[in-house]
Every structure is written in C-alpha cells, then in structure tokens.
Design an enzyme around this catalytic site. Structure first.
Site, PDB file in Angstrom:
ATOM      1  N   ASP A 101       5.555  13.718   4.257  1.00 49.96           N
ATOM      2  CA  ASP A 101       4.033  14.225   4.632  1.00 49.96           C
ATOM      3  C   ASP A 101       4.233  15.764   4.876  1.00 49.96           C
ATOM      4  O   ASP A 101       3.958  16.442   3.965  1.00 49.96           O
ATOM      5  CB  ASP A 101       4.047  13.372   6.062  1.00 49.96           C
ATOM      6  CG  ASP A 101       2.533  13.697   6.674  1.00 49.96           C
ATOM      7  OD1 ASP A 101       1.777  13.874   5.799  1.00 49.96           O
ATOM      8  OD2 ASP A 101       2.188  13.337   7.724  1.00 49.96           O
ATOM      9  N   VAL A 151      -0.425   5.182   4.585  1.00 54.24           N
ATOM     10  CA  VAL A 151      -0.022   3.986   4.147  1.00 54.24           C
ATOM     11  C   VAL A 151       1.227   3.390   4.913  1.00 54.24           C
ATOM     12  O   VAL A 151       1.945   3.920   5.587  1.00 54.24           O
ATOM     13  CB  VAL A 151       0.512   4.364   2.676  1.00 54.24           C
ATOM     14  CG1 VAL A 151      -0.478   5.047   1.772  1.00 54.24           C
ATOM     15  CG2 VAL A 151       1.905   5.587   2.784  1.00 54.24           C
TER      16      VAL A 151
END
Ligand code: IMP
Ligand code: MG
Length: 175
Positions: A101, A151
């Site tokens: 990320d 997700v």
C-alpha cells in the site's frame, strides 16, 4: 460475506499470475538457494502457492511486524513481533507480501534485513496499490497494479476476517 462488492481476481487469474511470477524468480535465481520470507499473516496464502511453483531449492521463514503510530505518517514505527529463525547473512533473501500500500511496512523490514548482510535482498508482492506509495521501495517482482480500494481474500483481511476466501474481492469498508 455481505460486504463483498465485487470479485477483482478469481482463482484462475491469481493462479496464472502466481505461476508467471514464480517462473521469473526461478529463472533469476537458477542454481541458487533462496530464503523466502513470508510476512505474516497476509502473505501466508500467496507464499504457499508461490513456493510450490518455484523450481529452486527453497527454505521458508516467517516474520511478523507490528506497527505503531499514525498509519500514514513516516513517524510510524515498525517493530518485529516475530523474527526469522535463521541468520540470513550471505543468503539470497526474498521478502514475500501479498499487497503493498504505502510501502512503509515492506521498506522498514527491508532495511532491517539489509543490515544483516544477506547476499541479496529483493521483494515480491502480488498486488500493488501504486497510487498510494509514499516510499520508493523497489518491488523486484510485482503482480497486479490495483486502484486504491480495500481488498480482502487470498490471505488479506478486514478485522481478521475473509483471509480464507480463494479469490480477491473489493469490500465495502463501511462498518
Ligand atoms: P503499507 O505499509 O501501507 O504498505 O501496508 C501494507 C499492509 O497493509 C499490507 O501488508 C496489508 O497487511 C495491509 N493492507 C493494505 N491495503 C490493504 C487492503 O486493501 N486490504 C487488506 N489489507 C491491506
Ligand atoms: Mg490487516
């Protein structure tokens, strides 16, 4: 399971990408012994699939990081909650994560391990939220670049749930 919005990658699509990544790694490390470092808990499923596709002599190790402080600030501290069982000095090491990320977790682990003088150190990540990256950590082996959506599945969680889903899905992050 009612928070699942859409399936982003199904089992077949994931399996094909894992094989593609594994083939690249097997080619690059041909004739060498590789230490795969699975970053707990999220990389458990990816590591299990990846290692079975490698045509190399492989050992597997586990590391778990704990992070403190603001999740997006560079003042965030990352400590090692569970360390490797072996000395990686002189070994070829590949850090395995499912998703990158901001890149901070991987970056901090990367430099902690670099200090231990491995023969080589690289990272592999199945998913890359490139637009969120705050740090220039190089991912030698990347799978899919995904948009900034939360997700789950294939090892990834939301409040420790959904890790067991065989596919990767976008979740409604509202509680
Ligand atoms: P980073 O330090 O910001 O790169 O965060 C990486 C870690 O955050 C990953 O290893 C995951 O554990 C978690 N993470 C980031 N994005 C997601 C997501 O969309 N779903 C589940 N976990 C995520
Ligand atoms: Mg998590």
């Amino acid at each position: 399971m009612n928070n699942i919005q859409a399936i982003l990658f199904d089992e077949q699509t994931i399996a094909e990408k894992v094989l593609e990544i594994a083939d690249r790694i097997s080619r690059d490390y041909a004739g060498k012994e590789l230490v795969l470092v699975c970053i707990l808990k999220g990389a458990v499923v990816f590591t299990a699939d990846l290692m079975r596709r490698l045509t190399l002599s492989v050992t597997v190790e586990f590391v778990q990081a704990a992070s403190y402080g603001a999740s997006t600030s560079s003042s965030r501290t990352i400590t090692i909650k569970k360390d490797l069982d072996i000395d990686i000095k002189g070994r070829h090491v590949l850090l395995v994560d499912t998703i990158v990320d901001t890149g901070e977790t991987l970056e901090r682990l990367f430099w902690k391990f670099a200090e231990r003088e491995p023969a080589s150190l690289q990272a592999v990540a199945l998913l890359d939220k490139k637009s969120r990256r705050t740090i220039g950590i190089p991912i030698a082996y990347g799978g899919f670049v995904i948009p900034d959506k939360f997700v789950v599945g294939y090892g990834m969680d939301c409040g420790e749930k959904y890790r067991n889903l065989p596919y990767i899905a976008v979740i409604n992050s509202e509680p």
